[in-house]
Write a protein that holds these residues in place. Sequence first.
Motif, PDB file in Angstrom:
ATOM      1  N   GLU A  94     -76.830   6.303  33.248  1.00 30.54           N
ATOM      2  CA  GLU A  94     -77.633   6.305  32.032  1.00 30.54           C
ATOM      3  C   GLU A  94     -77.686   4.918  31.390  1.00 30.54           C
ATOM      4  N   ALA A  95     -76.594   4.161  31.448  1.00 29.06           N
ATOM      5  CA  ALA A  95     -76.604   2.792  30.931  1.00 29.06           C
ATOM      6  C   ALA A  95     -77.541   1.921  31.764  1.00 29.06           C
ATOM      7  N   THR A  96     -77.540   2.116  33.078  1.00 24.91           N
ATOM      8  CA  THR A  96     -78.422   1.353  33.963  1.00 24.91           C
ATOM      9  C   THR A  96     -79.884   1.669  33.669  1.00 24.91           C
ATOM     10  N   LEU A  97     -80.198   2.935  33.479  1.00 25.96           N
ATOM     11  CA  LEU A  97     -81.581   3.326  33.217  1.00 25.96           C
ATOM     12  C   LEU A  97     -82.049   2.885  31.840  1.00 25.96           C
ATOM     13  N   ARG A  98     -81.150   2.826  30.874  1.00 26.03           N
ATOM     14  CA  ARG A  98     -81.538   2.289  29.570  1.00 26.03           C
ATOM     15  C   ARG A  98     -81.901   0.810  29.693  1.00 26.03           C
ATOM     16  N   ALA A  99     -81.132   0.075  30.488  1.00 24.11           N
ATOM     17  CA  ALA A  99     -81.442  -1.336  30.713  1.00 24.11           C
ATOM     18  C   ALA A  99     -82.762  -1.482  31.455  1.00 24.11           C
ATOM     19  N   LEU A 100     -83.012  -0.612  32.422  1.00 28.59           N
ATOM     20  CA  LEU A 100     -84.260  -0.667  33.176  1.00 28.59           C
ATOM     21  C   LEU A 100     -85.454  -0.381  32.278  1.00 28.59           C
TER      22      LEU A 100
ATOM     23  N   LEU B  64     -79.068  12.793  42.822  1.00 34.58           N
ATOM     24  CA  LEU B  64     -78.909  12.430  41.417  1.00 34.58           C
ATOM     25  C   LEU B  64     -80.113  12.940  40.646  1.00 34.58           C
ATOM     26  N   TYR B  65     -79.869  13.771  39.638  1.00 33.12           N
ATOM     27  CA  TYR B  65     -80.932  14.294  38.790  1.00 33.12           C
ATOM     28  C   TYR B  65     -80.976  13.449  37.511  1.00 33.12           C
ATOM     29  N   VAL B  66     -82.152  12.880  37.228  1.00 26.94           N
ATOM     30  CA  VAL B  66     -82.310  12.067  36.023  1.00 26.94           C
ATOM     31  C   VAL B  66     -83.416  12.683  35.172  1.00 26.94           C
ATOM     32  N   ASP B  67     -83.069  12.999  33.954  1.00 23.70           N
ATOM     33  CA  ASP B  67     -83.976  13.714  33.050  1.00 23.70           C
ATOM     34  C   ASP B  67     -84.502  12.747  31.984  1.00 23.70           C
ATOM     35  N   PHE B  68     -85.828  12.560  31.949  1.00 20.79           N
ATOM     36  CA  PHE B  68     -86.474  11.667  30.995  1.00 20.79           C
ATOM     37  C   PHE B  68     -87.232  12.469  29.943  1.00 20.79           C
ATOM     38  N   ASN B  69     -87.586  11.789  28.864  1.00 21.90           N
ATOM     39  CA  ASN B  69     -88.487  12.391  27.898  1.00 21.90           C
ATOM     40  C   ASN B  69     -89.922  12.344  28.445  1.00 21.90           C
ATOM     41  N   THR B  70     -90.848  12.955  27.727  1.00 32.09           N
ATOM     42  CA  THR B  70     -92.212  13.089  28.229  1.00 32.09           C
ATOM     43  C   THR B  70     -92.952  11.757  28.343  1.00 32.09           C
ATOM     44  N   ALA B  71     -92.461  10.710  27.670  1.00 30.87           N
ATOM     45  CA  ALA B  71     -93.138   9.412  27.732  1.00 30.87           C
ATOM     46  C   ALA B  71     -93.201   8.856  29.147  1.00 30.87           C
ATOM     47  N   LEU B  72     -92.275   9.273  30.008  1.00 31.93           N
ATOM     48  CA  LEU B  72     -92.313   8.812  31.392  1.00 31.93           C
ATOM     49  C   LEU B  72     -93.639   9.174  32.046  1.00 31.93           C
ATOM     50  N   VAL B  73     -94.228  10.300  31.632  1.00 33.80           N
ATOM     51  CA  VAL B  73     -95.503  10.747  32.197  1.00 33.80           C
ATOM     52  C   VAL B  73     -96.674  10.408  31.273  1.00 33.80           C
TER      53      VAL B  73
ATOM     54  N   ARG C 107     -78.102  -7.597  35.377  1.00 33.01           N
ATOM     55  CA  ARG C 107     -77.841  -7.287  33.980  1.00 33.01           C
ATOM     56  C   ARG C 107     -76.420  -6.757  33.854  1.00 33.01           C
ATOM     57  N   GLU C 108     -75.771  -7.055  32.739  1.00 35.13           N
ATOM     58  CA  GLU C 108     -74.437  -6.535  32.450  1.00 35.13           C
ATOM     59  C   GLU C 108     -74.576  -5.258  31.627  1.00 35.13           C
ATOM     60  N   ILE C 109     -73.926  -4.209  32.086  1.00 30.77           N
ATOM     61  CA  ILE C 109     -73.958  -2.935  31.373  1.00 30.77           C
ATOM     62  C   ILE C 109     -72.529  -2.432  31.201  1.00 30.77           C
ATOM     63  N   PRO C 110     -72.306  -1.474  30.298  1.00 27.15           N
ATOM     64  CA  PRO C 110     -70.970  -0.882  30.180  1.00 27.15           C
ATOM     65  C   PRO C 110     -70.563  -0.183  31.470  1.00 27.15           C
ATOM     66  N   ALA C 111     -69.350  -0.425  31.895  1.00 27.02           N
ATOM     67  CA  ALA C 111     -68.814   0.211  33.102  1.00 27.02           C
ATOM     68  C   ALA C 111     -68.236   1.558  32.716  1.00 27.02           C
ATOM     69  N   GLY C 112     -69.073   2.560  32.592  1.00 22.80           N
ATOM     70  CA  GLY C 112     -68.655   3.877  32.128  1.00 22.80           C
ATOM     71  C   GLY C 112     -67.592   4.495  33.015  1.00 22.80           C
ATOM     72  N   ALA C 113     -66.828   5.388  32.438  1.00 15.69           N
ATOM     73  CA  ALA C 113     -65.722   6.015  33.151  1.00 15.69           C
ATOM     74  C   ALA C 113     -66.207   6.998  34.211  1.00 15.69           C
ATOM     75  N   ILE C 114     -67.384   7.561  34.027  1.00 17.54           N
ATOM     76  CA  ILE C 114     -67.917   8.514  34.994  1.00 17.54           C
ATOM     77  C   ILE C 114     -69.277   8.028  35.469  1.00 17.54           C
ATOM     78  N   LEU C 115     -69.694   8.543  36.619  1.00 17.76           N
ATOM     79  CA  LEU C 115     -70.939   8.093  37.245  1.00 17.76           C
ATOM     80  C   LEU C 115     -72.133   8.268  36.322  1.00 17.76           C
ATOM     81  N   GLU C 116     -72.230   9.419  35.673  1.00 13.24           N
ATOM     82  CA  GLU C 116     -73.395   9.674  34.823  1.00 13.24           C
ATOM     83  C   GLU C 116     -73.497   8.678  33.676  1.00 13.24           C
ATOM     84  N   GLU C 117     -72.382   8.235  33.137  1.00 15.46           N
ATOM     85  CA  GLU C 117     -72.420   7.224  32.078  1.00 15.46           C
ATOM     86  C   GLU C 117     -72.994   5.911  32.610  1.00 15.46           C
ATOM     87  N   ARG C 118     -72.581   5.521  33.803  1.00 11.78           N
ATOM     88  CA  ARG C 118     -73.080   4.278  34.384  1.00 11.78           C
ATOM     89  C   ARG C 118     -74.565   4.391  34.737  1.00 11.78           C
TER      90      ARG C 118
END
Length: 205
Positions: free
Chosen positions: A100-106, A137-146, A87-98
């Motif tokens: 979060e874009a990857t996880l949104r695509a996932l 890497l800490y990834v914080d989701f909303n409660t829907a993940l559970v 998948r093509e995602i925005p190449a964010g300037a910082i790691l966290e941006e990349r």
Amino acid sequence: MNEQTGNPRPKRNDDLGRGSGRGRVLFWVLFVAVVGAGAAILFWPRVHLLPDDDGGFISRRGETVGLRSVVLYFADPNAEGLVTERREIPAGAILEERVEATLRALAAGPDQQGALPILPREARVMQSFYDEEDGVLYVDFNTALVTQQPGGSAAEYYSISGLVRTLGANFPEVTAVQILVDGQPVDSLAGHFDTSRPLDVATWQ
């Protein structure tokens, strides 16, 4: 002789007209300012990257970024493992941006037939943080993940494995992933696997 008193002189009709006119102008200036501020707060984008006119993206820091290809892991419909999709995602300037874009695509699920999503559709990554010292890497989701997990050990395994593999494949500096829900670790996503501690990327390959 006119005697002065402490009473102010009465306002003439023209004084009242000028005063009310200035009041109306001030009212509308304040009204426009309040409405504008409210609209800015309401519609300000809540993602880190914004599209520009040339097919690229602009980060919150005003930097123009392009696209990058990532590998996403989804579930095989025959429960025979995981399948990949680019998948093509925005190449964010910082790691966290990349990240979060990857996880949104996932979370959006696969585009191809013959693959199943590994995260609930309602799951949203709220934020992420990379600890360079520990490689976690800490990834914080909303409660829907559970709360929206379908249940069963296989579904939970695919959620964890697909998530960790996706992050490990695209971010080699990440050695472990800590899943958070509303900012806190959770013991498990559906009762079968321990997610209270960082998950070693190599273990879930």
